[in-house]
Design an enzyme around this catalytic site. Sequence first.
Site, mmCIF file in Angstrom:
data_model
loop_
_atom_site.group_PDB
_atom_site.id
_atom_site.type_symbol
_atom_site.label_atom_id
_atom_site.label_comp_id
_atom_site.label_asym_id
_atom_site.label_seq_id
_atom_site.Cartn_x
_atom_site.Cartn_y
_atom_site.Cartn_z
ATOM 1 N N HIS A 171 61.215 57.247 -9.160
ATOM 2 C CA HIS A 171 60.946 57.324 -10.586
ATOM 3 C C HIS A 171 61.611 56.172 -11.338
ATOM 4 O O HIS A 171 61.052 55.646 -12.295
ATOM 5 C CB HIS A 171 61.455 58.674 -11.101
ATOM 6 C CG HIS A 171 60.831 59.118 -12.382
ATOM 7 N ND1 HIS A 171 59.476 59.125 -12.591
ATOM 8 C CD2 HIS A 171 61.394 59.585 -13.537
ATOM 9 C CE1 HIS A 171 59.224 59.585 -13.803
ATOM 10 N NE2 HIS A 171 60.370 59.854 -14.400
ATOM 11 N N HIS B 239 53.451 61.625 -17.131
ATOM 12 C CA HIS B 239 54.316 62.798 -17.264
ATOM 13 C C HIS B 239 53.661 63.945 -16.501
ATOM 14 O O HIS B 239 53.474 65.046 -16.997
ATOM 15 C CB HIS B 239 54.532 63.155 -18.738
ATOM 16 C CG HIS B 239 55.981 63.321 -19.078
ATOM 17 N ND1 HIS B 239 56.474 64.310 -19.891
ATOM 18 C CD2 HIS B 239 57.075 62.620 -18.680
ATOM 19 C CE1 HIS B 239 57.782 64.208 -20.002
ATOM 20 N NE2 HIS B 239 58.173 63.185 -19.282
#
Length: 745
Positions: free
Chosen positions: A47, A94
Site C-alpha cells: 500500500h 479505496h
Amino acid sequence: MNEPEVNLELAKELGLNDEEFNKILEILGRTPTYTEIGIYSVMWSEHCSYKNSILQIKKLPRSGGRLLVAAGEENAGLVDIGDNFAIAFKIESHNHPSAIEPYQGAATGVGGILRDIFTMGARPIAALDSLRFGLINSEDKEKSTRTKYLFENVVKGIGDYGNCFGVPTISGEVYFEECYQDNPLVNAMAVGIVKHNETATAKASGAGNPVFIVGSSTGKDGIHGATFASVELDEKSESKRPNVQVGDPFTEKLLLEATLEIIRSGAVIGIQDMGAAGLTCSSSEMSAKGKCGMKLNLDLVPLRDKDMTSYDIMLSESQERMLVVCDKNKQEVVKEIFKKWDLNCVQIGEIIPEDRLLIYFKGKIVADVPASSLVLGGGAPVYKREVKEPSYLSKTKSFNQNEVKEPKDYNSIVIKLLSSPNIANKKWIYEQYDTQVRTNTVVLPGGDASVIRIKKTNKAISLKVDGNSRYVYLNPYKGGMIAVSECARNIVCTGAKPLAITNCLNFGNPYNPENYFQFAEAVRGIGDACRKFNTPVTGGNVSFYNESKDYSVYPTPVIGMLGLIEDLNYIMTSHFKNENDTIILLGKRCNHIGGSEYLKIKENIVAGDAPDIDLDYELNLQNLLLELTKNRLINSAHDISEGGLATALIESCIINRKKAIGCEINFNYKYRKDFELFGESQGRMIISSAENKVDNIFNISKKYGIDCEILGKVKGEFIKINEEINLPLNLAYKNYYNALEDVLK
C-alpha cells in the site's frame, strides 16, 4: 498496557516476511520496539512501498509533455495548461474499506484524494469515480441483494461527501461483473487548479522548523489499514481488521480553506495529507524527500480516544488531518489561520538534520529509525516477481465466434444491450451528485467525457475515467493499450487534446505468477499507448489482493485522463443536433465480438481475444477529430465502445434528453450483420455534419489515413438501421434511461 513481544511471528501477523524482518534487525542493529515494527509493517506494505509493483511502474513514461513535476515526487500530478495555471489531478483506490463499510469507505476515499489535491496548493474543481461491483441482477438473490447494498451505499458515500464538501462529481463509470462479488472496486479521482507560483511541496526541510499536526483529532480509525490491504481476504485476522475510517466533509471544507491560506501566506515549507499509514507515512516520506529527520512528541497529538498507544497514534488513519512543516519565523501566522478556521493546529515536533524519525511518548523514546529506511528508494524492499501466462488464456483464445448463432430478432438484442447495467445510462447515480456546484461544469455527465471551464480564461479542461477489464482479462497487453486509447477518444470527442493520465491499477495477489503477468503486461500496454499519445503518467495507485477464496477480480487498470480545450467556442458534444445532418463512420468496419457486451448478453461468456488496436491509427483519428472540430465541420462526435456501432448510433440519438432525434441508417454489410452492428472494434467514432461539409470531411480524413463512410441521416422519431433494427425513439429512451433504476427497485 503491555505491548506484544516483537518477534518473527508478530512480524508475519503484520504482513512482513522472514527476509523483511531480518532486514529490519540489520538496519536497527537490534530488535525493534512494538511501535517500530508497526511503522515498518505499514511503510513496507504494498500500500505504501509499492514493493511488488515499482519495477513495472518505472517503465511508464513519468515525465515530459506538460508535466511540471515528475510522477511520485509530490502528493499529486501537476500539468501546465498555460496562462500561469496548472491542473493537479490524481486517482486512488479505496477498495478494501468499501468492501467492509461501503458508505464510509467510499466517502473517505473521496476525502483522501481531495486532500492530495489541495496539499498541492490547488483548489479542487472536480471529482470523478470508477466503480466495479458484482452482478446486480444475478439469479442468486443473496448475491444481488449484497451487490445492491454495496452499490447504493458506495454511491451515497461518494455523493454525500462531494456534495457537502462543495465539489462537482462530473464523470465516472460503473460496471457489473460476477468477479467483483466479494471485492468491489472504488476508485476516486480529484482535480484541482493552482497558479504556478502558489504550489506547495511535500518535502520537509530546515533544522529547527516546527512540525504541526492540523485538522481533526486522532482516533483509532483505520489502524492496521495499510497492512490489511496487503493480505488476502481469507487470511485476515479479525483482531487486525481495521476500524473503519469515518469522514467529515464539513471539517474537510474548513481544512481546505485553511490549507490554501497558509500556503499563500508563504509560511509553509512542506505539507502532506495523512492518508494511508497516517502520521507514519507523512512524517517519514516528508523527511526522506527533504533528506532530513523529525523529532515528534506524541503526547502533544490531539486525541479523540484517550487510551491510545504510540502504535495507535502513529498508524491511525483518521481523516481530515495534515502534517505541516512551517518556517519557524512564521509559525504564528499558521496558528492564527487555523484558529480562524476553528481547527487543531498543534506543534508536535521539529525538523532535525539527521536521517531519523525520533518518536517520544510519555517521556520515553518509542521509535528511533532512519527515515530513509522506510521509503521507496531507501531501505524499503523491491521485488521482481515471477510471471506466467495465465492458463485460462488457452481456453479463451480458442473461442470460435463463427459458432455463435446469428440472432433472429435484432430489435430484442438492441433492447437487451440498452438495458444492460453495463451500458444503460447511469442517471440514477449522477443525479445524486451535485454536478454543477461552483458553476463551471460545461458538459454534464452522460456523454463521452465531461468539461469544466477555467475561470478568468477562455480555456476548459476535459476529464474522463475509463477501463474495460474484460479486454485486459482476455489480453492484458492489448487491454492496457485500449484503456488509454478509449479514454483519449472520449476526451477528443469533446474537442480536447489529451495531455496526461493518472492510473489506478486494481489486480489480484501479486505473488501469483499469473496475476503478475496480467499486471506487467497491462502496464506495458499503458506505457506504449502513453508514449504514442504523449500523455505521460502523473502518478496514481496500485491496489493488489483484490480477491477472495471464491473470486479474483478481472485485472482492472483504470485510466483517468486530462485534456485541454484552448477555446471554449470549440467544445464538441455527443448527441445528434439537426434533422437531415449526415451521419458518418470514422474508422474501419467490425468483424470481431471477442469480449463484447453482445457476446456476454447473448451467450453469457467472456471469451475470444481483445479487439486489435493500432496506436498510429488511434493517434491519427484523434488528430483528425480535433481538426474537424476546430474547422467547425462537425456537429457531434461519439466514440464507439460497449455495444458497438448500433449502440453508439442509438446513444447519439438519445443522449440529449431534452431533444431526442432519430436516424435512418443504410449501408452495405461487409461482414456478418451482428458482428458489424454489435462488435467493439477500436479506433472508431460516429460523427454528424451538415451535408455541404461532407466532402471536406472526406478530404481531411484521407490526409490522416482514416477510413470515412456515410451511414445515413439524422431523421425522424425512429431508429432505423438497415432492415434489422427499427425502434421508436421513446422505447429506446425508456430502456436506456430507466433500466438501472428498474433493477434497483
